[in-house]
Design an enzyme around this catalytic site. Structure first.
Site, PDB file in Angstrom:
ATOM      1  CG  ASN A  10      -1.707   1.246   1.404  1.00 36.05           C
ATOM      2  OD1 ASN A  10      -1.756   2.075   0.497  1.00 36.05           O
ATOM      3  ND2 ASN A  10      -2.328   1.419   2.564  1.00 36.05           N
ATOM      4  CE  LYS A  12      -0.097   3.252   4.768  1.00 38.94           C
ATOM      5  NZ  LYS A  12       0.050   3.335   6.205  1.00 38.94           N
ATOM      6  CG  HIS A  97      -5.814   2.021   5.226  1.00 42.34           C
ATOM      7  ND1 HIS A  97      -5.343   2.946   6.115  1.00 42.34           N
ATOM      8  CD2 HIS A  97      -4.815   1.109   5.057  1.00 42.34           C
ATOM      9  CE1 HIS A  97      -4.098   2.614   6.472  1.00 42.34           C
ATOM     10  NE2 HIS A  97      -3.768   1.500   5.830  1.00 42.34           N
ATOM     11  CD  GLU A  99      -2.739   5.576   6.767  1.00 37.82           C
ATOM     12  OE1 GLU A  99      -2.756   5.585   5.522  1.00 37.82           O
ATOM     13  OE2 GLU A  99      -1.794   5.089   7.424  1.00 37.82           O
ATOM     14  CD  GLU A 169      -3.455  -2.292   7.317  1.00 32.68           C
ATOM     15  OE1 GLU A 169      -2.388  -2.578   6.780  1.00 32.68           O
ATOM     16  OE2 GLU A 169      -4.051  -1.213   7.114  1.00 32.68           O
ATOM     17  N   GLY A 175       2.629   2.560  10.824  1.00 30.16           N
ATOM     18  CA  GLY A 175       3.576   3.668  10.679  1.00 30.16           C
ATOM     19  C   GLY A 175       4.286   4.035  11.967  1.00 30.16           C
ATOM     20  CB  SER A 215       5.349  -1.644  12.001  1.00 27.44           C
ATOM     21  OG  SER A 215       4.966  -0.306  12.260  1.00 27.44           O
TER      22      SER A 215
HETATM   23  P1  13P Z   1       3.127   0.601   7.704  1.00 22.78           P
HETATM   24  O1  13P Z   1       3.638  -0.718   7.142  1.00 22.78           O
HETATM   25  O2  13P Z   1       3.853   1.787   7.210  1.00 22.78           O
HETATM   26  O3  13P Z   1       3.008   0.515   9.201  1.00 22.78           O
HETATM   27  O4  13P Z   1       1.621   0.756   7.149  1.00 22.78           O
HETATM   28  C1  13P Z   1       0.730  -0.291   7.251  1.00 22.78           C
HETATM   29  C2  13P Z   1      -0.485   0.018   6.472  1.00 22.78           C
HETATM   30  O5  13P Z   1      -1.237   0.905   6.812  1.00 22.78           O
HETATM   31  C3  13P Z   1      -0.748  -0.773   5.261  1.00 22.78           C
HETATM   32  O6  13P Z   1      -2.019  -0.541   4.769  1.00 22.78           O
END
Ligand code: 13P
Length: 256
Positions: A10, A12, A97, A99, A169, A175, A215
């Site tokens: 992903n 982003k 997601h 976010e 997640e 992150g 992560s």
């Molecule tokens: P990170 O791997 O940067 O923690 O992000 C995970 C994520 O949100 C994947 O959709």
């Protein structure tokens, strides 16, 4: 049954421009060519999808998008539909997601509208669920995930459920560099699979893939992917460098 491991990147809101995307895609195509047991997908921003589809054609890498809107066409400024993503070459689409839930007001109700739209267009939804740190620390993690899964999947026909992907997640692990331990992740994945067994059937629960996200890095991927109910990874930061993403895919190959 043996479920094929899926490693999805992903991206982003990255990279900054098409040149960066082009470079990353070329490197990924090269580095991932030897890996054949693991399924791999990249999920770039919308405007990079066509470019990615061109670069990735004739490769084993699948393409995915990060969001969609449930209507196919109409007066919905700024939105992108499932048929548009399908036409752009997508196989997968992330839905709900954290976010999007936290920053853009998505809810279990909007997630439940997006999933059938994706399925109808022939896309595989990657449905994200996961609790916040506060919810985990107050002992509500399973209740929160239960409700997210219930609302997302209710009313879907069994055939659709078999193809769907769920991504667990935990918000506190995204992150932050703080991943869930393989034991914590396995426990929640087992909980989700049991939930699907109870609400549909053991056969569907056995087929459906549950990815872990939060992560995931080369140094923890193998331990996570080695757990019986962790069927892959949804990778954020580490998917932006060919070297780290390839190392995670290699972990998938080793445990496959
Ligand atoms: P990170 O791997 O940067 O923690 O992000 C995970 C994520 O949100 C994947 O959709």
């Amino acid at each position: 049954m043996a479920r094929t491991i899926l490693i999805a990147g992903n991206w982003k809101l990255n990279p900054a421009d098409d040149a960066g995307a082009l470079e990353l895609l070329r490197q990924l195509k090269n580095r991932l060519a030897p890996f054949t047991r693991t399924e791999v997908a990249v999920m770039p921003p919308f405007t990079m999808l066509h470019l990615a589809a061109q670069i990735l054609k004739d490769s084993r890498l699948a393409l995915g998008a990060q969001n969609l809107y449930w209507e196919a066409t109409g007066a919905f400024t700024g939105e992108i539909s499932a048929p548009m993503l399908k036409a752009a070459g997508c196989k997968y689409v992330i839905i709900g997601h954290s976010e999007r839930r936290q920053l853009f007001g998505e809810t279990d109700a909007t997630v439940a509208r997006k999933i059938p739209a994706a399925l109808q267009a022939g896309l595989v939804p990657v449905v994200c669920v996961g609790e916040t740190l506060e919810q985990r620390e107050s002992g509500q993690a399973q209740a929160v995930v239960h409700e997210q899964v219930r609302q997302a999947l209710s009313g879907l026909p069994e055939a659709a459920l078999r193809t769907l992907v769920i991504a667990y997640e935990p918000v506190w692990a995204i992150g932050t560099g703080r991943n869930a331990t393989p034991e914590q992740a396995q426990e929640m994945h087992r909980f989700i699979r049991d939930l699907i067994t109870d609400t549909t059937s053991a056969a569907v629960a056995d087929e459906l893939r549950i990815l872990y996200g939060g992560s995931v890095k080369p140094d923890n991927a193998r331990d996570l992917l080695g757990r019986p109910d962790i069927d892959g990874a949804l990778v954020g930061g580490a998917s932006l460098k060919a070297e780290t993403f390839a190392a995670i895919v290699e972990s998938g190959e080793i445990v496959s």
